[in-house]
Design an enzyme around this catalytic site. Sequence first.
Site, PDB file in Angstrom:
ATOM      1  N   ARG A 106       0.851  -1.217   0.000  1.00  0.00           N
ATOM      2  CA  ARG A 106       0.000   0.000   0.000  1.00  0.00           C
ATOM      3  C   ARG A 106       0.878   1.256   0.000  1.00  0.00           C
ATOM      4  NH1 ARG A 106      -2.621  -4.098  -0.397  1.00  0.00           N
ATOM      5  NH2 ARG A 106      -4.487  -4.650   0.789  1.00  0.00           N
ATOM      6  N   SER A 146     -10.289   1.401   4.657  1.00  0.00           N
ATOM      7  CA  SER A 146      -9.439   1.099   5.823  1.00  0.00           C
ATOM      8  C   SER A 146      -8.749   2.387   6.259  1.00  0.00           C
ATOM      9  CB  SER A 146      -8.360   0.079   5.455  1.00  0.00           C
ATOM     10  OG  SER A 146      -8.952  -1.075   4.955  1.00  0.00           O
ATOM     11  N   GLU A 181      -3.862   5.439   6.722  1.00  0.00           N
ATOM     12  CA  GLU A 181      -3.697   5.135   5.288  1.00  0.00           C
ATOM     13  C   GLU A 181      -4.088   6.302   4.372  1.00  0.00           C
ATOM     14  OE1 GLU A 181      -4.571   1.121   3.379  1.00  0.00           O
ATOM     15  OE2 GLU A 181      -6.030   2.392   2.350  1.00  0.00           O
TER      16      GLU A 181
HETATM   17  P1  FAD Z   1      -8.192  10.205  -4.119  1.00  0.00           P
HETATM   18  O1  FAD Z   1      -8.797   9.920  -2.800  1.00  0.00           O
HETATM   19  O2  FAD Z   1      -8.813  11.262  -4.949  1.00  0.00           O
HETATM   20  O3  FAD Z   1      -6.655  10.558  -3.925  1.00  0.00           O
HETATM   21  C1  FAD Z   1      -5.849   9.783  -3.079  1.00  0.00           C
HETATM   22  C2  FAD Z   1      -4.411  10.312  -3.217  1.00  0.00           C
HETATM   23  O4  FAD Z   1      -3.935  10.074  -4.535  1.00  0.00           O
HETATM   24  C3  FAD Z   1      -4.323  11.832  -3.019  1.00  0.00           C
HETATM   25  O5  FAD Z   1      -3.101  12.103  -2.380  1.00  0.00           O
HETATM   26  C4  FAD Z   1      -4.320  12.399  -4.427  1.00  0.00           C
HETATM   27  O6  FAD Z   1      -3.597  13.615  -4.543  1.00  0.00           O
HETATM   28  C5  FAD Z   1      -3.592  11.300  -5.185  1.00  0.00           C
HETATM   29  N1  FAD Z   1      -4.049  11.197  -6.575  1.00  0.00           N
HETATM   30  C6  FAD Z   1      -5.286  10.857  -6.995  1.00  0.00           C
HETATM   31  N2  FAD Z   1      -5.319  10.825  -8.344  1.00  0.00           N
HETATM   32  C7  FAD Z   1      -4.083  11.154  -8.763  1.00  0.00           C
HETATM   33  C8  FAD Z   1      -3.473  11.306 -10.046  1.00  0.00           C
HETATM   34  N3  FAD Z   1      -4.143  11.103 -11.179  1.00  0.00           N
HETATM   35  N4  FAD Z   1      -2.168  11.703 -10.099  1.00  0.00           N
HETATM   36  C9  FAD Z   1      -1.443  11.926  -8.972  1.00  0.00           C
HETATM   37  N5  FAD Z   1      -1.970  11.795  -7.740  1.00  0.00           N
HETATM   38  C10 FAD Z   1      -3.270  11.404  -7.633  1.00  0.00           C
HETATM   39  N6  FAD Z   1      -7.727   0.803  -1.302  1.00  0.00           N
HETATM   40  C11 FAD Z   1      -7.060  -0.343  -1.551  1.00  0.00           C
HETATM   41  O7  FAD Z   1      -5.851  -0.316  -1.850  1.00  0.00           O
HETATM   42  N7  FAD Z   1      -7.690  -1.558  -1.480  1.00  0.00           N
HETATM   43  C12 FAD Z   1      -8.992  -1.665  -1.180  1.00  0.00           C
HETATM   44  O8  FAD Z   1      -9.521  -2.764  -1.145  1.00  0.00           O
HETATM   45  C13 FAD Z   1      -9.714  -0.473  -0.894  1.00  0.00           C
HETATM   46  N8  FAD Z   1     -11.014  -0.523  -0.538  1.00  0.00           N
HETATM   47  C14 FAD Z   1     -11.687   0.615  -0.241  1.00  0.00           C
HETATM   48  C15 FAD Z   1     -13.031   0.516   0.148  1.00  0.00           C
HETATM   49  C16 FAD Z   1     -13.751   1.680   0.436  1.00  0.00           C
HETATM   50  C17 FAD Z   1     -15.204   1.555   0.847  1.00  0.00           C
HETATM   51  C18 FAD Z   1     -13.132   2.948   0.318  1.00  0.00           C
HETATM   52  C19 FAD Z   1     -13.918   4.199   0.589  1.00  0.00           C
HETATM   53  C20 FAD Z   1     -11.795   3.046  -0.041  1.00  0.00           C
HETATM   54  C21 FAD Z   1     -11.052   1.868  -0.315  1.00  0.00           C
HETATM   55  N9  FAD Z   1      -9.703   1.916  -0.683  1.00  0.00           N
HETATM   56  C22 FAD Z   1      -9.027   0.758  -0.976  1.00  0.00           C
HETATM   57  C23 FAD Z   1      -9.001   3.208  -0.766  1.00  0.00           C
HETATM   58  C24 FAD Z   1      -9.181   3.925  -2.124  1.00  0.00           C
HETATM   59  O9  FAD Z   1     -10.300   3.445  -2.799  1.00  0.00           O
HETATM   60  C25 FAD Z   1      -7.964   3.746  -3.042  1.00  0.00           C
HETATM   61  O10 FAD Z   1      -6.800   4.229  -2.411  1.00  0.00           O
HETATM   62  C26 FAD Z   1      -8.134   4.475  -4.376  1.00  0.00           C
HETATM   63  O11 FAD Z   1      -7.067   4.176  -5.233  1.00  0.00           O
HETATM   64  C27 FAD Z   1      -8.238   5.999  -4.217  1.00  0.00           C
HETATM   65  O12 FAD Z   1      -8.632   6.521  -5.458  1.00  0.00           O
HETATM   66  P2  FAD Z   1      -9.238   7.976  -5.593  1.00  0.00           P
HETATM   67  O13 FAD Z   1      -9.338   8.268  -7.054  1.00  0.00           O
HETATM   68  O14 FAD Z   1     -10.474   8.099  -4.816  1.00  0.00           O
HETATM   69  O15 FAD Z   1      -8.070   8.849  -4.961  1.00  0.00           O
HETATM   70  P1  NAP Z   2     -10.116  -9.898   5.773  1.00  0.00           P
HETATM   71  O1  NAP Z   2     -10.292 -10.814   4.615  1.00  0.00           O
HETATM   72  O2  NAP Z   2     -11.098  -9.941   6.897  1.00  0.00           O
HETATM   73  O3  NAP Z   2      -8.659 -10.083   6.368  1.00  0.00           O
HETATM   74  C1  NAP Z   2      -8.224  -9.284   7.465  1.00  0.00           C
HETATM   75  C2  NAP Z   2      -6.796  -8.890   7.216  1.00  0.00           C
HETATM   76  O4  NAP Z   2      -6.012 -10.051   7.173  1.00  0.00           O
HETATM   77  C3  NAP Z   2      -6.634  -8.176   5.896  1.00  0.00           C
HETATM   78  O5  NAP Z   2      -6.260  -6.872   6.174  1.00  0.00           O
HETATM   79  C4  NAP Z   2      -5.608  -8.952   5.121  1.00  0.00           C
HETATM   80  O6  NAP Z   2      -4.450  -8.203   4.763  1.00  0.00           O
HETATM   81  C5  NAP Z   2      -5.150 -10.043   6.057  1.00  0.00           C
HETATM   82  N1  NAP Z   2      -5.229 -11.368   5.391  1.00  0.00           N
HETATM   83  C6  NAP Z   2      -6.303 -12.193   5.319  1.00  0.00           C
HETATM   84  N2  NAP Z   2      -5.973 -13.338   4.686  1.00  0.00           N
HETATM   85  C7  NAP Z   2      -4.683 -13.231   4.355  1.00  0.00           C
HETATM   86  C8  NAP Z   2      -3.769 -14.086   3.674  1.00  0.00           C
HETATM   87  N3  NAP Z   2      -4.128 -15.297   3.225  1.00  0.00           N
HETATM   88  N4  NAP Z   2      -2.509 -13.640   3.481  1.00  0.00           N
HETATM   89  C9  NAP Z   2      -2.125 -12.436   3.913  1.00  0.00           C
HETATM   90  N5  NAP Z   2      -2.948 -11.564   4.559  1.00  0.00           N
HETATM   91  C10 NAP Z   2      -4.198 -11.975   4.794  1.00  0.00           C
HETATM   92  O7  NAP Z   2     -10.012  -8.376   5.247  1.00  0.00           O
HETATM   93  P2  NAP Z   2     -11.141  -7.345   4.836  1.00  0.00           P
HETATM   94  O8  NAP Z   2     -11.053  -6.191   5.728  1.00  0.00           O
HETATM   95  O9  NAP Z   2     -12.466  -8.030   4.614  1.00  0.00           O
HETATM   96  O10 NAP Z   2     -10.583  -6.864   3.420  1.00  0.00           O
HETATM   97  C11 NAP Z   2     -10.489  -7.770   2.346  1.00  0.00           C
HETATM   98  C12 NAP Z   2      -9.438  -7.278   1.377  1.00  0.00           C
HETATM   99  O11 NAP Z   2      -9.819  -6.004   0.847  1.00  0.00           O
HETATM  100  C13 NAP Z   2      -8.065  -7.077   2.023  1.00  0.00           C
HETATM  101  O12 NAP Z   2      -7.083  -7.447   1.108  1.00  0.00           O
HETATM  102  C14 NAP Z   2      -8.019  -5.585   2.294  1.00  0.00           C
HETATM  103  O13 NAP Z   2      -6.701  -5.055   2.222  1.00  0.00           O
HETATM  104  C15 NAP Z   2      -8.873  -5.013   1.158  1.00  0.00           C
HETATM  105  N6  NAP Z   2      -9.544  -3.776   1.597  1.00  0.00           N
HETATM  106  C16 NAP Z   2      -8.787  -2.645   1.647  1.00  0.00           C
HETATM  107  C17 NAP Z   2      -9.368  -1.445   2.027  1.00  0.00           C
HETATM  108  C18 NAP Z   2      -8.576  -0.161   2.022  1.00  0.00           C
HETATM  109  O14 NAP Z   2      -9.168   0.893   2.144  1.00  0.00           O
HETATM  110  N7  NAP Z   2      -7.284  -0.217   1.881  1.00  0.00           N
HETATM  111  C19 NAP Z   2     -10.712  -1.415   2.399  1.00  0.00           C
HETATM  112  C20 NAP Z   2     -11.426  -2.602   2.380  1.00  0.00           C
HETATM  113  C21 NAP Z   2     -10.835  -3.773   1.971  1.00  0.00           C
HETATM  114  P3  NAP Z   2      -4.366  -7.207   3.511  1.00  0.00           P
HETATM  115  O15 NAP Z   2      -5.176  -6.018   3.893  1.00  0.00           O
HETATM  116  O16 NAP Z   2      -2.902  -6.918   3.434  1.00  0.00           O
HETATM  117  O17 NAP Z   2      -4.868  -7.904   2.302  1.00  0.00           O
END
Ligand code: FAD
Ligand code: NAP
Length: 344
Positions: A173, A245, A340
């Site tokens: 990430r 998250s 994050e």
């Molecule tokens: P923004 O929120 O608009 O921007 C985020 C950052 O990126 C800011 O610093 C902005 O300046 C920069 N940025 C955006 N666009 C550009 C561009 N074109 N060039 C340069 N900089 C830029 N993330 C995960 O990794 N995995 C997940 O499973 C995941 N699940 C999510 C679930 C929910 C319900 C929500 C609300 C969020 C989740 N996220 C997850 C976080 C988010 O969706 C991601 O980080 C996504 O990539 C953000 O995209 P955005 O366009 O909304 O970025």
């Molecule tokens: P989950 O499946 O309940 O698992 C809880 C945590 O355990 C996760 O954060 C995941 O890490 C880790 N995990 C589970 N199984 C794993 C494996 N086999 N090997 C390594 N790590 C393992 O998680 P959840 O909250 O429902 O989310 C599901 C997936 O969506 C995850 O990958 C999570 O990162 C992603 N997600 C991300 C965001 C965001 O905003 N970044 C929001 C929602 C969901 P990892 O997170 O490293 O995968």
Amino acid sequence: MFQITKNQPLVSLNTLAIAANAEFFSQVSSREELQEAIAYGQQHQLAITVLGGGSNIVLTKDIAGLVIHIAIPGIELKAASLNDSSSKLDYERYISIGAGENWHQLVEHSLAKGWYGLENLALIPGLVGAAPIQNIGAYGVELNDVFESLQAVDLHTGEQVVMGKDDCQFGYRDSIFKHQYRNQFAICQIDLKLSSEPKLCLDYPALKTSLQKYDEVTPEQVAKTVSSIRRSKLPDPKYTPNAGSFFKNPVVSAAHVQKLRKQEPQLVSFTQPNGDEKLAAGWLIEACGWKGFRQGKTSVHEQQALVLVNKGGTGADILHLAKDISDSVKSRFGVTLEIEPRVY
Ligand code: FAD
Ligand code: NAP
């Protein structure tokens, strides 16, 4: 022709639905418009902030200077070549995508075309251009696995650059855009290498269990299943404002986990390739009793303790709750939680 507005409300452009304004605002639909907007910012000595779908930001005040909202469209198959290292007839698909495309729509479009590799990343909110910023990941797959290169424009010089995978320094990430290149570039296009032959990643328990009923699993089923698990656990920002998250999963030493496990036998952790241990931040927060907790106009989600919900509060209210949570995790587990989303 790029256009500019003043005092643009951002409440509908961030998924936490925090009320804040952009001093100046421009939505750009091409690289040329992006370069014009950057030149305008330079001429008027405005700090530039790049905005995508607003799903990974916390606004604590109005944004001074110029906010550029990226709306550059386009999904194009650039080339296909036979993958020599595969025993099956596998064609690599090289795809270029405009930074303003919606990420989930890209996943659906790719599946419809038979370009595989994005299925585990279904239903992640936001736009394509933000995907490299934190090397988006879910269910064992991350952008890095399919990434080839990106095109970006330097916010200081207006010049276009191309960066490959190594240049981006992707981590968990994480990428160079959160460190050395923070506030340096606007990404306008990304190039991915997908595949005509599915290579499924089904390691995550929730995914594996849900797919057990099928004899043969397809990428479409993976995407559908990921989407349905996500819908069942995660609040939809449309109705329940959140930024996904709120904390990264902390990675700590194996020795620290061994020590912790003596007092917390149920501790959830995952061994990393270098021997460190990734802790589930959601588990730590839940263990400290925060799940479902309401604090003023904010709360911790009832199903997923890693998600903070805004109930009409401010960015400061959200950060206040986040600090209380991380203080309690630190005091019980000796582990520091890192926020994050990007805080503005
Ligand atoms: P923004 O929120 O608009 O921007 C985020 C950052 O990126 C800011 O610093 C902005 O300046 C920069 N940025 C955006 N666009 C550009 C561009 N074109 N060039 C340069 N900089 C830029 N993330 C995960 O990794 N995995 C997940 O499973 C995941 N699940 C999510 C679930 C929910 C319900 C929500 C609300 C969020 C989740 N996220 C997850 C976080 C988010 O969706 C991601 O980080 C996504 O990539 C953000 O995209 P955005 O366009 O909304 O970025
Ligand atoms: P989950 O499946 O309940 O698992 C809880 C945590 O355990 C996760 O954060 C995941 O890490 C880790 N995990 C589970 N199984 C794993 C494996 N086999 N090997 C390594 N790590 C393992 O998680 P959840 O909250 O429902 O989310 C599901 C997936 O969506 C995850 O990958 C999570 O990162 C992603 N997600 C991300 C965001 C965001 O905003 N970044 C929001 C929602 C969901 P990892 O997170 O490293 O995968």
